[in-house]
Design a protein around this motif. Structure first.
Motif, PDB file in Angstrom:
ATOM      1  N   VAL A  21       9.736   4.230 -15.110  1.00 45.08           N
ATOM      2  CA  VAL A  21      10.311   5.336 -14.454  1.00 45.08           C
ATOM      3  C   VAL A  21      11.525   5.101 -13.742  1.00 45.08           C
ATOM      4  O   VAL A  21      11.963   4.062 -13.110  1.00 45.08           O
ATOM      5  N   VAL A  22      12.662   5.837 -13.792  1.00 40.89           N
ATOM      6  CA  VAL A  22      14.013   5.915 -13.301  1.00 40.89           C
ATOM      7  C   VAL A  22      13.872   6.412 -11.785  1.00 40.89           C
ATOM      8  O   VAL A  22      13.759   7.429 -11.426  1.00 40.89           O
ATOM      9  N   THR A  23      14.195   5.350 -10.982  1.00 42.29           N
ATOM     10  CA  THR A  23      13.731   5.558  -9.546  1.00 42.29           C
ATOM     11  C   THR A  23      14.615   6.581  -8.967  1.00 42.29           C
ATOM     12  O   THR A  23      14.215   7.476  -8.084  1.00 42.29           O
ATOM     13  N   PHE A  24      15.919   6.956  -9.565  1.00 42.30           N
ATOM     14  CA  PHE A  24      16.729   7.990  -8.930  1.00 42.30           C
ATOM     15  C   PHE A  24      16.232   9.316  -9.400  1.00 42.30           C
ATOM     16  O   PHE A  24      16.025  10.011  -8.491  1.00 42.30           O
ATOM     17  N   ASP A  25      15.783   9.409 -10.637  1.00 44.76           N
ATOM     18  CA  ASP A  25      15.176  10.623 -11.088  1.00 44.76           C
ATOM     19  C   ASP A  25      13.722  10.956 -10.282  1.00 44.76           C
ATOM     20  O   ASP A  25      13.515  12.072  -9.911  1.00 44.76           O
ATOM     21  N   LEU A  26      13.191   9.678  -9.926  1.00 46.37           N
ATOM     22  CA  LEU A  26      11.943  10.118  -9.262  1.00 46.37           C
ATOM     23  C   LEU A  26      12.348  10.485  -7.950  1.00 46.37           C
ATOM     24  O   LEU A  26      11.461  11.365  -7.135  1.00 46.37           O
ATOM     25  N   ASP A  78      13.997  -0.382 -12.177  1.00 44.05           N
ATOM     26  CA  ASP A  78      14.971  -1.400 -11.367  1.00 44.05           C
ATOM     27  C   ASP A  78      13.837  -2.500 -11.193  1.00 44.05           C
ATOM     28  O   ASP A  78      14.505  -3.577 -10.332  1.00 44.05           O
ATOM     29  N   GLY A  79      12.971  -2.843 -11.982  1.00 42.75           N
ATOM     30  CA  GLY A  79      12.307  -4.255 -11.767  1.00 42.75           C
ATOM     31  C   GLY A  79      11.051  -4.304 -10.982  1.00 42.75           C
ATOM     32  O   GLY A  79      10.463  -5.277 -10.935  1.00 42.75           O
ATOM     33  N   TYR A  80      10.902  -3.338  -9.764  1.00 47.44           N
ATOM     34  CA  TYR A  80       9.531  -3.391  -9.091  1.00 47.44           C
ATOM     35  C   TYR A  80       8.796  -2.453  -9.419  1.00 47.44           C
ATOM     36  O   TYR A  80       8.968  -1.412 -10.371  1.00 47.44           O
ATOM     37  N   SER A  81       7.659  -2.490  -8.679  1.00 47.31           N
ATOM     38  CA  SER A  81       6.555  -1.551  -9.137  1.00 47.31           C
ATOM     39  C   SER A  81       6.096  -0.870  -7.860  1.00 47.31           C
ATOM     40  O   SER A  81       6.545  -0.842  -6.916  1.00 47.31           O
ATOM     41  N   LEU A  82       5.741   0.430  -8.583  1.00 44.50           N
ATOM     42  CA  LEU A  82       5.506   1.477  -7.494  1.00 44.50           C
ATOM     43  C   LEU A  82       3.815   1.923  -7.387  1.00 44.50           C
ATOM     44  O   LEU A  82       3.186   1.762  -8.460  1.00 44.50           O
ATOM     45  N   ASN A  83       3.345   1.965  -6.405  1.00 48.34           N
ATOM     46  CA  ASN A  83       1.789   2.113  -6.358  1.00 48.34           C
ATOM     47  C   ASN A  83       1.541   3.475  -6.255  1.00 48.34           C
ATOM     48  O   ASN A  83       1.944   4.393  -5.360  1.00 48.34           O
ATOM     49  N   VAL A  84       0.871   4.075  -7.425  1.00 49.97           N
ATOM     50  CA  VAL A  84       0.488   5.425  -7.639  1.00 49.97           C
ATOM     51  C   VAL A  84      -1.273   5.464  -7.629  1.00 49.97           C
ATOM     52  O   VAL A  84      -1.611   4.799  -8.454  1.00 49.97           O
ATOM     53  N   ASP A  85      -1.692   6.235  -6.935  1.00 57.27           N
ATOM     54  CA  ASP A  85      -3.195   6.197  -6.660  1.00 57.27           C
ATOM     55  C   ASP A  85      -3.871   7.408  -7.497  1.00 57.27           C
ATOM     56  O   ASP A  85      -4.971   7.419  -7.397  1.00 57.27           O
ATOM     57  N   ARG A  86      -3.110   8.307  -8.016  1.00 54.19           N
ATOM     58  CA  ARG A  86      -3.577   9.425  -8.647  1.00 54.19           C
ATOM     59  C   ARG A  86      -3.400   9.239 -10.092  1.00 54.19           C
ATOM     60  O   ARG A  86      -2.474   8.803 -10.554  1.00 54.19           O
ATOM     61  N   GLY A  87      -4.547   9.823 -10.882  1.00 55.61           N
ATOM     62  CA  GLY A  87      -4.286   9.856 -12.337  1.00 55.61           C
ATOM     63  C   GLY A  87      -4.062  11.142 -13.043  1.00 55.61           C
ATOM     64  O   GLY A  87      -3.580  12.119 -12.068  1.00 55.61           O
ATOM     65  N   ASP A 119      11.586   4.877 -19.443  1.00 56.16           N
ATOM     66  CA  ASP A 119      11.888   3.797 -20.387  1.00 56.16           C
ATOM     67  C   ASP A 119      11.664   4.469 -21.778  1.00 56.16           C
ATOM     68  O   ASP A 119      10.476   4.456 -22.147  1.00 56.16           O
ATOM     69  N   LEU A 120      12.510   4.694 -22.600  1.00 54.13           N
ATOM     70  CA  LEU A 120      12.562   5.532 -23.573  1.00 54.13           C
ATOM     71  C   LEU A 120      11.892   4.500 -24.976  1.00 54.13           C
ATOM     72  O   LEU A 120      11.406   5.065 -25.765  1.00 54.13           O
TER      73      LEU A 120
END
Length: 319
Positions: A22-27, A57-66, A82-83
């Motif tokens: 995911v593009v962090t700016f777009d998020l 950007d190389g780091y991970s985001l914790n997302v807890d919903r599916g 990421d295309l």
């Protein structure tokens, strides 16, 4: 570019789909805009698989919903990702189910590829970042790609170009859902222009004037204070101390639209605010916004918003 086939939702449940890369700016854009209006939107992040999601950007985001969140949402926003990573079959199916249920689907930048892979964009005109437009058209030949505009609104499906165009689209959605006052509140918090029309060009030739040139910002600010006056191109050019031809060229270079298009958008936005914030009569609003006779005002307002001034006031009045 915009259409209004899908009714505005009053809407609360807004999910953001976080895909791998995911593009962090777009998020950050939908989180900034919709998160600034907690009385109107309840935000949820979801991912194909709950847990750590790698970002661009190389780091991970914790997302807890599916993916179940896609079916509970009123609106789903898909930021760029990421295309080179294909969208999973489960994600494509969830997107199709959400669309069939009537969820409003919004893509920012390359997020449009996920909607295209789900088969939701065939025979539609969409947009994305101009650098990705050719690839989108190549991968999905049944999709018409317009690389020039900021965003496209088909009602249930909305797509935007990259970076700041995603901000423009999110503000457009707030304006459509809750009116100009709410959109302007979000824009102020984001330190962004309150309204840029979707048909405006993505690429502005000279966003910052050359050192030896002259910015038209002062003339635009003056025009915003005098929208009720006769603001012809010759008068604006005189205020800027330029020839009409030079003024018109530089105006497009700085804003991406012609002076007339810019003025009409500013006048419609003022009319929206006046309709929302009080009981000012239609005749007076037409005069203060510089939109001519009441009949002319009604016609221009309906063309720009898809509704009448009276119906708009009934929907968005703050009083």
């Amino acid at each position: 570019m915009q259409a209004r086939a899908h009714p505005a939702t009053a809407a609360g449940n807004l999910a953001v789909l976080v895909l791998d890369g995911v593009v962090t700016f777009d998020l950050g854009v939908p989180l900034l805009v919709f998160g600034s209006l907690p009385d109107h939107y309840e935000l949820t992040l979801c991912a194909p698989e709950p847990g750590a999601v790698p970002s661009s950007d190389g780091y991970s985001l914790n997302v807890d919903r599916g993916l179940d969140e896609l079916l509970r949402a009123d609106t789903l926003v898909v930021p760029g990702d990421d295309l080179d990573r294909p969208v999973s079959p489960a994600t494509r199916q969830a997107l199709r189910q959400a669309h069939a249920r009537g969820v409003r689907l919004v893509s920012i930048c390359s997020g449009v590829f996920a909607l295209a892979e789900a088969g939701l964009l065939d025979e539609l005109t969409v947009t994305t970042h101009w650098r990705a437009a050719e690839l989108l058209a190549h991968r999905h030949p049944h999709v018409t790609v317009d690389p020039d505009v900021l965003y496209v609104d088909h009602g249930q499906i909305l797509t935007s170009a990259g970076a700041s165009a995603g901000l423009d689209l999110c503000l457009h959605i707030v304006r459509r859902d809750h009116g100009a006052v709410a959109a302007n509140t979000a824009a102020r918090l984001a330190v962004a222009a309150p309204h840029r029309a979707g048909g405006q060009h993505q690429y502005i030739k000279r966003a910052i004037p050359q050192a030896s040139g002259q910015s038209l910002a002062r003339t635009r600010e003056w025009a915003l204070r005098h929208l009720g006056a006769e603001l012809s191109v010759p008068r604006l050019a005189r205020h800027a101390a330029m020839s009409e031809r030079t003024f018109a060229r530089r105006f497009v270079e700085e804003t991406g639209v012609s002076p007339k298009q810019w003025l009409l958008a500013a006048r419609i936005d003022l009319a929206r605010q006046l309709l929302e914030s009080g009981d000012t009569g239609i005749d007076d609003i037409a005069r203060r916004a510089g939109l001519g006779t009441p009949a002319n005002f009604r016609a221009r307002f309906r063309k720009a918003t898809g509704t009448s001034p009276t119906a708009y006031r009934r929907t968005f009045s703050q009083t």
